[in-house]
Enzyme design. Sequence first.
Site, PDB file in Angstrom:
ATOM      1  N   SER A 263       0.760  -1.027  -0.082  1.00  0.00           N
ATOM      2  CA  SER A 263      -0.042   0.016   0.066  1.00  0.00           C
ATOM      3  C   SER A 263       0.898   1.137   0.075  1.00  0.00           C
ATOM      4  O   SER A 263       0.557   2.475  -0.713  1.00  0.00           O
ATOM      5  CB  SER A 263      -1.047   0.009   1.056  1.00  0.00           C
ATOM      6  OG  SER A 263      -0.374   0.151   2.380  1.00  0.00           O
TER       7      SER A 263
ATOM      8  N   ARG B  99      22.992 -14.047   2.656  1.00  0.00           N
ATOM      9  CA  ARG B  99      22.790 -12.876   2.457  1.00  0.00           C
ATOM     10  C   ARG B  99      23.278 -12.157   1.511  1.00  0.00           C
ATOM     11  O   ARG B  99      22.939 -11.363   0.742  1.00  0.00           O
ATOM     12  CB  ARG B  99      22.697 -12.278   3.937  1.00  0.00           C
ATOM     13  CG  ARG B  99      21.712 -11.187   4.274  1.00  0.00           C
ATOM     14  CD  ARG B  99      21.964 -10.683   5.762  1.00  0.00           C
ATOM     15  NE  ARG B  99      21.211 -11.369   6.502  1.00  0.00           N
ATOM     16  CZ  ARG B  99      19.716 -11.006   6.623  1.00  0.00           C
ATOM     17  NH1 ARG B  99      19.292 -10.173   6.124  1.00  0.00           N
ATOM     18  NH2 ARG B  99      19.101 -11.679   7.705  1.00  0.00           N
TER      19      ARG B  99
ATOM     20  N   MET C 113      10.829  -6.153   4.367  1.00  0.00           N
ATOM     21  CA  MET C 113      10.783  -6.925   5.780  1.00  0.00           C
ATOM     22  C   MET C 113      12.225  -7.865   5.864  1.00  0.00           C
ATOM     23  O   MET C 113      12.338  -8.741   6.442  1.00  0.00           O
ATOM     24  CB  MET C 113       9.756  -7.755   6.004  1.00  0.00           C
ATOM     25  CG  MET C 113       8.528  -6.914   6.261  1.00  0.00           C
ATOM     26  SD  MET C 113       8.500  -5.233   6.993  1.00  0.00           S
ATOM     27  CE  MET C 113       8.188  -6.139   8.689  1.00  0.00           C
TER      28      MET C 113
ATOM     29  N   LEU D 139      19.099  -5.167   5.810  1.00  0.00           N
ATOM     30  CA  LEU D 139      20.072  -4.950   4.768  1.00  0.00           C
ATOM     31  C   LEU D 139      21.326  -4.712   5.598  1.00  0.00           C
ATOM     32  O   LEU D 139      21.521  -4.214   6.342  1.00  0.00           O
ATOM     33  CB  LEU D 139      19.572  -3.966   3.790  1.00  0.00           C
ATOM     34  CG  LEU D 139      18.389  -4.253   2.870  1.00  0.00           C
ATOM     35  CD1 LEU D 139      17.953  -2.701   2.139  1.00  0.00           C
ATOM     36  CD2 LEU D 139      18.661  -5.130   1.832  1.00  0.00           C
TER      37      LEU D 139
ATOM     38  N   ASN E 258      13.381   4.590   4.139  1.00  0.00           N
ATOM     39  CA  ASN E 258      12.515   3.813   4.548  1.00  0.00           C
ATOM     40  C   ASN E 258      11.307   4.433   5.301  1.00  0.00           C
ATOM     41  O   ASN E 258      11.520   5.532   6.014  1.00  0.00           O
ATOM     42  CB  ASN E 258      13.211   2.744   5.372  1.00  0.00           C
ATOM     43  CG  ASN E 258      12.363   1.494   6.121  1.00  0.00           C
ATOM     44  OD1 ASN E 258      11.638   0.978   5.414  1.00  0.00           O
ATOM     45  ND2 ASN E 258      12.526   1.481   7.450  1.00  0.00           N
TER      46      ASN E 258
ATOM     47  N   HIS F  89       8.908   3.404   8.631  1.00  0.00           N
ATOM     48  CA  HIS F  89       8.788   2.500   9.768  1.00  0.00           C
ATOM     49  C   HIS F  89       7.599   2.880  10.471  1.00  0.00           C
ATOM     50  O   HIS F  89       7.446   4.107  10.812  1.00  0.00           O
ATOM     51  CB  HIS F  89      10.047   2.599  10.810  1.00  0.00           C
ATOM     52  CG  HIS F  89      10.117   1.756  11.922  1.00  0.00           C
ATOM     53  ND1 HIS F  89      10.201   0.544  11.418  1.00  0.00           N
ATOM     54  CD2 HIS F  89       9.795   2.047  13.044  1.00  0.00           C
ATOM     55  CE1 HIS F  89      10.292  -0.031  12.746  1.00  0.00           C
ATOM     56  NE2 HIS F  89       9.916   0.559  13.786  1.00  0.00           N
TER      57      HIS F  89
ATOM     58  N   ASP G 273      16.818   0.777  11.631  1.00  0.00           N
ATOM     59  CA  ASP G 273      16.018   1.780  12.027  1.00  0.00           C
ATOM     60  C   ASP G 273      16.452   2.878  12.731  1.00  0.00           C
ATOM     61  O   ASP G 273      15.907   3.576  13.541  1.00  0.00           O
ATOM     62  CB  ASP G 273      14.763   1.150  12.669  1.00  0.00           C
ATOM     63  CG  ASP G 273      14.014   0.153  11.973  1.00  0.00           C
ATOM     64  OD1 ASP G 273      13.977   0.198  10.792  1.00  0.00           O
ATOM     65  OD2 ASP G 273      13.478  -0.932  12.315  1.00  0.00           O
TER      66      ASP G 273
ATOM     67  N   ALA H  72      -1.677   7.460   7.893  1.00  0.00           N
ATOM     68  CA  ALA H  72      -0.604   8.333   8.052  1.00  0.00           C
ATOM     69  C   ALA H  72       0.615   8.143   6.990  1.00  0.00           C
ATOM     70  O   ALA H  72       1.284   9.144   6.759  1.00  0.00           O
ATOM     71  CB  ALA H  72      -0.493   8.556   9.511  1.00  0.00           C
TER      72      ALA H  72
END
Length: 207
Positions: free
Chosen positions: A17, A68, A93, A96, A110, A112, A148, A176
């Site tokens: 979305s 990875r 998800m 990195l 990003n 969050h 994050d 939001a």
Amino acid sequence: MSDRRVNVGIAISGGGSNMAALVRSMTGDHPARPVLVVSNVRDAGGLARACDLGVPTAIVDHTDYPDRAAFEDALHAAFAAAGTDLIALAGFMRILTHRFIDRWTDRIVNIHPSLLPKYPGLDTHVRAIRSGDAEAGCTVHSVTSNLDAGPILGQARVPVLADDSPTTLAVRVLAAEHELYPRILRGVAGDMAASVASPLPNSDVPR
Ligand code: GAR
């Protein structure tokens, strides 16, 4: 000032979305355009959504790679082949590592679902409700190797209601997100497009 738009590659893992909100925002005189949507999940709902929006898609399924590093190399190759200037993580998800992030320094953003630095990682809405927070929200930040914890580019706040469940709070925060992320992306892309000192790395125009 560059005479072409910033090429945005979007990474998703789920419903997409936020990806759709970003793609829909990149019209008219917008300084960016979507060039690719990559999913690490084969059946992510966002892939069909991206097709409907006319954006090329790719699957880079992490389970196809031995480790990875190999996954991140394939992800990098997909974005580079599409001429990506700026990567937007939108419900992506996978964590990195510096291997990937160092190749895209200051060119990954990003979203969050918390008011960072509160609640990095998972289960943000459960944690906000359990803590008795009066407010929750979302954060758009630049991506660094610290999960994050990159520089915050913008935040939006919503109330936590007395009868909220994680699900009802997530719906309010997601709404939001759909307003915040396009607004911040527009600013970041505009700064990149206007930056004479840092021409677009994938620019195909003579300088
Ligand atoms: C969004 O709430 C986004 O903030 C979150 O996943 C959801 C994806 O929804 N992202 C993270 O938790 C990243 N750590 P969407 O696929 O409908 O955009």
